[in-house]
Motif scaffolding. Structure first.
Motif, PDB file in Angstrom:
ATOM      1  N   LYS A  76       1.511   5.843  -4.777  1.00 55.43           N
ATOM      2  CA  LYS A  76       2.260   4.675  -5.445  1.00 55.43           C
ATOM      3  C   LYS A  76       1.526   3.363  -5.012  1.00 55.43           C
ATOM      4  CE  LYS A  76       6.632   4.169  -5.080  1.00 55.43           C
ATOM      5  NZ  LYS A  76       8.101   4.204  -4.394  1.00 55.43           N
ATOM      6  N   GLU A  77       1.732   2.298  -5.928  1.00 51.36           N
ATOM      7  CA  GLU A  77       1.292   0.987  -5.673  1.00 51.36           C
ATOM      8  C   GLU A  77      -0.324   1.115  -5.101  1.00 51.36           C
ATOM      9  OE1 GLU A  77       4.329  -0.165  -3.079  1.00 51.36           O
ATOM     10  OE2 GLU A  77       5.467  -1.317  -4.624  1.00 51.36           O
ATOM     11  N   ARG A  78      -1.169   1.681  -5.762  1.00 53.41           N
ATOM     12  CA  ARG A  78      -2.430   1.710  -5.331  1.00 53.41           C
ATOM     13  C   ARG A  78      -3.470   0.964  -6.376  1.00 53.41           C
ATOM     14  NH1 ARG A  78      -3.715   5.816  -1.695  1.00 53.41           N
ATOM     15  NH2 ARG A  78      -1.726   6.708  -0.619  1.00 53.41           N
ATOM     16  N   ASP A  79      -2.918   0.375  -7.232  1.00 55.16           N
ATOM     17  CA  ASP A  79      -3.616  -0.352  -8.356  1.00 55.16           C
ATOM     18  C   ASP A  79      -4.531   0.465  -9.234  1.00 55.16           C
ATOM     19  OD1 ASP A  79      -2.518  -2.902  -7.821  1.00 55.16           O
ATOM     20  OD2 ASP A  79      -4.192  -3.326  -6.298  1.00 55.16           O
ATOM     21  N   LEU A  80      -4.213   1.794  -9.324  1.00 55.34           N
ATOM     22  CA  LEU A  80      -5.022   2.710  -9.965  1.00 55.34           C
ATOM     23  C   LEU A  80      -4.986   2.364 -11.341  1.00 55.34           C
ATOM     24  CD1 LEU A  80      -3.689   6.070  -8.247  1.00 55.34           C
ATOM     25  CD2 LEU A  80      -5.871   4.917  -7.860  1.00 55.34           C
ATOM     26  N   ASN A 100       1.330   1.673 -10.765  1.00 63.90           N
ATOM     27  CA  ASN A 100       0.049   1.622 -10.817  1.00 63.90           C
ATOM     28  C   ASN A 100      -0.349   0.694 -11.943  1.00 63.90           C
ATOM     29  OD1 ASN A 100      -1.525   2.703  -8.238  1.00 63.90           O
ATOM     30  ND2 ASN A 100      -0.168   4.307  -8.756  1.00 63.90           N
ATOM     31  N   ASN A 122       3.815   1.741 -14.907  1.00 68.46           N
ATOM     32  CA  ASN A 122       2.560   1.682 -15.351  1.00 68.46           C
ATOM     33  C   ASN A 122       2.183   0.970 -16.659  1.00 68.46           C
ATOM     34  OD1 ASN A 122       0.702   3.277 -13.430  1.00 68.46           O
ATOM     35  ND2 ASN A 122       2.594   4.541 -13.534  1.00 68.46           N
TER      36      ASN A 122
END
Length: 350
Positions: A76-80, A100, A122
């Protein structure tokens, strides 16, 4: 795979049914604010092996029982922007890639043991995936999804699509979605309930948020024989003509904040044999002085209206009114006796 595998992961359906959804509203506002940031051009950020080391957990035996593998992933919330790497992690069963900047979930097609998926928040425009034989719970909330095509997982029990841009429900095939019991569509852009022909469905959420779902009537739900809970809060429903006696399992109906004006509309609900709880707060009809009594007269099996249960005195009064109305209708239906024919005058004798 068994239902026990999901014990710690299945969302609490009681929370989904709560009338006071302040937390839901706050969550909605947060995603709206974050959505403004999503308009920016994001730097490509692919999922890497280093990220995987920190994100994997829950060591389990693989399908053949001869080896072990981590089966849970939380990123979660890794800017992927890219999860291509997941194509090689075929033993994953629980995946959380929410919050993300993903636009493509196709690498998940390789995860044929997947049981649980969360991809909220997303930039997805579709929830389409290949048929995943064991997937039971899937959440695609707060994306940019515009349709319901490409969802055909045979063991899928709970599908969350709230907070998207869906206008029309299409492609939900009851022959493929044979296990689906909970469908969450609140906060989309629906103006019709057509397309939700899923006889196994038990819980359906079509609540409007921020002037989204604009339903004016209920239609196409006649065959939902197993539906027990129906949320239609904050739409623009004026008539209740779309309810059918075939909806024989419906117990809880939330129509709060709609546009029902005429109390006589409640007669459309009297053929729902198991209806026990009805919420009509913030409808124009609730301003009528006899609103509470009239609801019970029309729906004899009702136990709770809005937040209050009926007491014995209210129930007795309603029974009396109902009996009086029945007698009046029977009297009106009785044909008037035909007048006796007048005797013919005697003919004069010559």
């Amino acid at each position: 795979m068994s239902d026990e595998d999901l014990e710690d992961f299945e969302p609490d359906l009681d929370d989904l049914e709560r009338e006071d959804d302040e937390k839901e509203t706050e969550e909605w506002e947060d995603y709206r604010k974050e959505g403004e940031d999503f308009l920016e051009e994001w730097m490509p950020t692919p999922l890497t092996e280093d990220m995987m080391k920190d994100a994997l957990s829950l060591l389990c035996k693989t399908g053949n029982g001869l080896a072990h593998a981590y089966v849970k992933l939380e990123v979660k919330e890794r800017d992927l922007t890219d999860i291509y790497l997941l194509r090689s992690y075929i033993h994953l069963r629980y995946v959380d890639v929410s919050e993300n900047h993903l636009t493509d979930l196709s690498p998940l097609n390789y995860l044929t043991h997947l049981l649980w998926l969360k991809a909220d928040g997303n930039l997805l425009h579709t929830a389409r995936l290949n048929e995943l034989p064991y997937l039971q719970i899937a959440s695609f909330a707060y994306n940019k999804i515009t349709d319901t095509e490409g969802i055909s997982h045979p063991r899928l029990a709970s599908l969350d699509l709230k907070g998207n841009h869906i206008r029309v429900v299409t492609g939900l095939d009851p022959q493929k979605l044979i296990s689906l019991h909970t469908l969450e569509l609140r906060g989309n852009q629906l103006d019709s309930t057509l397309g939700i022909n899923l006889p196994k469905l038990k819980n359906l959420f079509l609540v409007a948020h921020w002037a989204q779902n604009m339903l004016k009537k209920v239609e196409g739900l006649e065959n939902l024989r197993n539906l027990t809970t129906l949320h239609l809060r904050d739409n623009q429903i004026e008539t209740l003509s779309g309810f059918s006696k075939e909806m024989k399992s419906l117990q809880y109906l939330n129509l709060r904040g709609n546009m029902v004006t005429d109390l006589r509309e409640l007669a459309q609900l009297r053929d729902l044999p198991k209806l026990r709880a009805l919420v009509l707060l913030d409808n124009p009809c609730t301003d009528e002085n006899d609103y509470r009594q009239e609801a019970l007269v029309q729906i004899a099996q009702l136990e709770r209206l809005d937040k209050d249960f009926y007491d014995e005195e209210e129930r007795a009064d309603a029974d009396e009114i109902r009996q009086r109305l029945k007698e009046e209708q029977e009297q009106e239906a009785e044909p008037e006796p035909e007048p006796e024919p007048e005797p013919e005058p005697e003919s004069e004798q010559d």
